[in-house]
Design a protein around this motif. Sequence first.
Motif, mmCIF file in Angstrom:
data_model
loop_
_atom_site.group_PDB
_atom_site.id
_atom_site.type_symbol
_atom_site.label_atom_id
_atom_site.label_comp_id
_atom_site.label_asym_id
_atom_site.label_seq_id
_atom_site.Cartn_x
_atom_site.Cartn_y
_atom_site.Cartn_z
ATOM 1 N N LEU A 66 -4.417 4.804 -10.906
ATOM 2 C CA LEU A 66 -3.660 5.715 -11.863
ATOM 3 C C LEU A 66 -2.480 6.234 -11.767
ATOM 4 N N LEU A 67 -1.782 5.738 -10.607
ATOM 5 C CA LEU A 67 -0.318 5.995 -10.580
ATOM 6 C C LEU A 67 0.462 5.006 -11.521
ATOM 7 N N GLU A 68 0.067 3.764 -11.223
ATOM 8 C CA GLU A 68 0.446 2.480 -12.149
ATOM 9 C C GLU A 68 0.186 2.694 -13.391
ATOM 10 N N ARG A 69 -0.579 3.445 -13.934
ATOM 11 C CA ARG A 69 -0.838 3.649 -15.381
ATOM 12 C C ARG A 69 -0.064 4.994 -15.951
ATOM 13 N N GLY A 70 0.379 5.488 -15.020
ATOM 14 C CA GLY A 70 1.235 6.853 -15.547
ATOM 15 C C GLY A 70 0.630 7.847 -15.743
ATOM 16 N N ARG A 71 -0.842 7.997 -15.151
ATOM 17 C CA ARG A 71 -1.490 9.082 -15.450
ATOM 18 C C ARG A 71 -1.497 10.441 -14.442
ATOM 19 N N ILE A 72 -0.658 10.230 -13.360
ATOM 20 C CA ILE A 72 -0.481 11.367 -12.275
ATOM 21 C C ILE A 72 0.937 11.674 -12.547
ATOM 22 N N SER A 73 0.943 13.162 -12.631
ATOM 23 C CA SER A 73 2.634 13.682 -12.793
ATOM 24 C C SER A 73 2.746 14.394 -11.737
ATOM 25 N N ARG A 74 1.965 14.779 -10.649
ATOM 26 C CA ARG A 74 2.481 15.592 -9.487
ATOM 27 C C ARG A 74 1.248 15.140 -8.340
ATOM 28 N N VAL A 75 1.848 15.219 -7.096
ATOM 29 C CA VAL A 75 0.927 14.642 -6.126
ATOM 30 C C VAL A 75 1.588 15.562 -4.699
ATOM 31 N N ILE A 76 0.231 16.239 -4.195
ATOM 32 C CA ILE A 76 0.535 16.924 -2.953
ATOM 33 C C ILE A 76 -0.307 16.112 -2.069
ATOM 34 N N ALA A 77 0.585 15.509 -0.979
ATOM 35 C CA ALA A 77 0.062 14.373 0.160
ATOM 36 C C ALA A 77 0.816 14.790 1.301
ATOM 37 N N SER A 78 0.408 14.192 2.404
ATOM 38 C CA SER A 78 0.885 14.153 3.648
ATOM 39 C C SER A 78 1.517 12.812 3.936
ATOM 40 N N TYR A 79 1.046 11.684 3.410
ATOM 41 C CA TYR A 79 1.655 10.214 3.826
ATOM 42 C C TYR A 79 1.515 9.393 2.386
ATOM 43 N N VAL A 80 2.698 8.836 2.225
ATOM 44 C CA VAL A 80 2.941 7.945 1.061
ATOM 45 C C VAL A 80 3.613 6.632 1.326
ATOM 46 N N GLY A 81 3.594 6.186 2.556
ATOM 47 C CA GLY A 81 4.372 5.102 2.957
ATOM 48 C C GLY A 81 3.740 3.688 2.631
ATOM 49 N N GLU A 82 2.701 3.536 2.231
ATOM 50 C CA GLU A 82 2.180 2.244 1.685
ATOM 51 C C GLU A 82 1.828 1.852 0.232
ATOM 52 N N ASN A 83 2.706 2.678 -0.576
ATOM 53 C CA ASN A 83 2.875 2.212 -1.987
ATOM 54 C C ASN A 83 4.039 2.377 -2.667
ATOM 55 N N LYS A 84 4.524 1.152 -3.100
ATOM 56 C CA LYS A 84 5.982 0.999 -3.489
ATOM 57 C C LYS A 84 6.074 1.578 -4.786
ATOM 58 N N GLU A 85 4.978 1.515 -5.628
ATOM 59 C CA GLU A 85 5.337 2.233 -6.861
ATOM 60 C C GLU A 85 5.258 3.561 -6.912
ATOM 61 N N PHE A 86 4.621 4.261 -6.037
ATOM 62 C CA PHE A 86 4.634 5.452 -5.654
ATOM 63 C C PHE A 86 6.439 6.010 -5.458
ATOM 64 N N ALA A 87 6.892 5.329 -4.429
ATOM 65 C CA ALA A 87 8.551 5.541 -4.100
ATOM 66 C C ALA A 87 9.286 5.217 -5.164
ATOM 67 N N ARG A 88 9.031 4.365 -6.080
ATOM 68 C CA ARG A 88 9.837 3.859 -7.349
ATOM 69 C C ARG A 88 9.844 5.313 -8.113
ATOM 70 N N GLN A 89 8.524 5.610 -8.606
ATOM 71 C CA GLN A 89 8.476 6.790 -9.494
ATOM 72 C C GLN A 89 8.877 8.044 -8.963
ATOM 73 N N TYR A 90 8.835 8.268 -7.485
ATOM 74 C CA TYR A 90 9.535 9.597 -7.096
ATOM 75 C C TYR A 90 10.935 9.302 -7.075
ATOM 76 N N LEU A 91 11.564 8.516 -6.749
ATOM 77 C CA LEU A 91 13.000 8.310 -6.458
ATOM 78 C C LEU A 91 13.429 8.295 -8.186
ATOM 79 N N ALA A 92 12.978 7.818 -8.955
ATOM 80 C CA ALA A 92 13.351 7.724 -10.406
ATOM 81 C C ALA A 92 13.257 9.090 -10.903
ATOM 82 N N GLY A 93 12.501 10.023 -10.619
ATOM 83 C CA GLY A 93 12.336 11.282 -11.164
ATOM 84 C C GLY A 93 11.283 11.156 -12.159
ATOM 85 N N GLU A 94 10.204 10.448 -11.942
ATOM 86 C CA GLU A 94 9.155 10.212 -12.720
ATOM 87 C C GLU A 94 7.816 11.099 -12.219
ATOM 88 N N LEU A 95 7.924 11.408 -10.757
ATOM 89 C CA LEU A 95 6.757 12.166 -10.092
ATOM 90 C C LEU A 95 7.138 13.413 -9.364
#
Length: 266
Positions: A66-95
């Motif tokens: 879902l993240l790769e398709r741009g379907r998620i706009s907000r995440v509440i989580a405790s751990y996100v260290g295994e997902n490079k696309e997650f990091a990219r979107q977060y640091l780019a201001g997309e998430l």
Amino acid sequence: MSLDKVFATPAEAVADIADGSSLAVGGFGLAGIPWFLIEALLEQGASDLTVVSNNCGVDGAGLGLLLERGRISRVIASYVGENKEFARQYLAGELTVELTPQGTLAERLRAGGSGIGAFFTPTGVGTLVSEGGLPWRYAPDGTVAVASPAKEIRTIQGRDMVLEEAIVTDIALVRAAVADRAGNCVFHAAARNFNPVAAMAGRLTIVEAERVVEVGELAPDAIHLPGVFVRRVVPLTPAQAARKSIEKRTTRPATADVARPRRSRS
């Protein structure tokens, strides 16, 4: 409401999830995640989703799809260290990302399902979790666009504690080992993880079950999640139930010493 909560397919069960919905999703890493409900939601097309989960899948699997398709706009989580696309979107201001201590996240979900509005915990006191300033969203230029607010601190029984609000979501997606037609669920081993509390937090909870049995077949003391929390149950096929993955597999060739432990002589 009828006791028979069974839906024929994952697609049918998620068909009415709307754009902008909030979702609590069970699982820890890839253990116990609702694989087929996530994939059905991907095909269904709902977007602008807020996801509450321990983590956001991995690249190419689970919520990562879902993240790769741009379907998620907000995440509440405790751990996100295994997902490079997650990091990219977060640091780019997309998430937008709200990081929460793991135990606190579990308790926020449980509290939401129990009708508790908020609770005090010592976890996070003296850090950005309580003092505010965690980057929730970055601007495209790398500056912090939205930061977490400061939270109320109160001294209780001599300890400083921070106020954490409960989480209630529109939908919960859950994976169970066994469910009956009324929604009572049993989870297997580590797959129990976040599934029960995610199920409790959803206003409409959908369970994909590896096996569905008739009402009365589950011993009351064996039930991990009462059916009162569940609105829809989707039975998986044997092939679907058997499809499970892990994030990483580390192995080494067997040696004589490993294969046949030495015995000491007395």
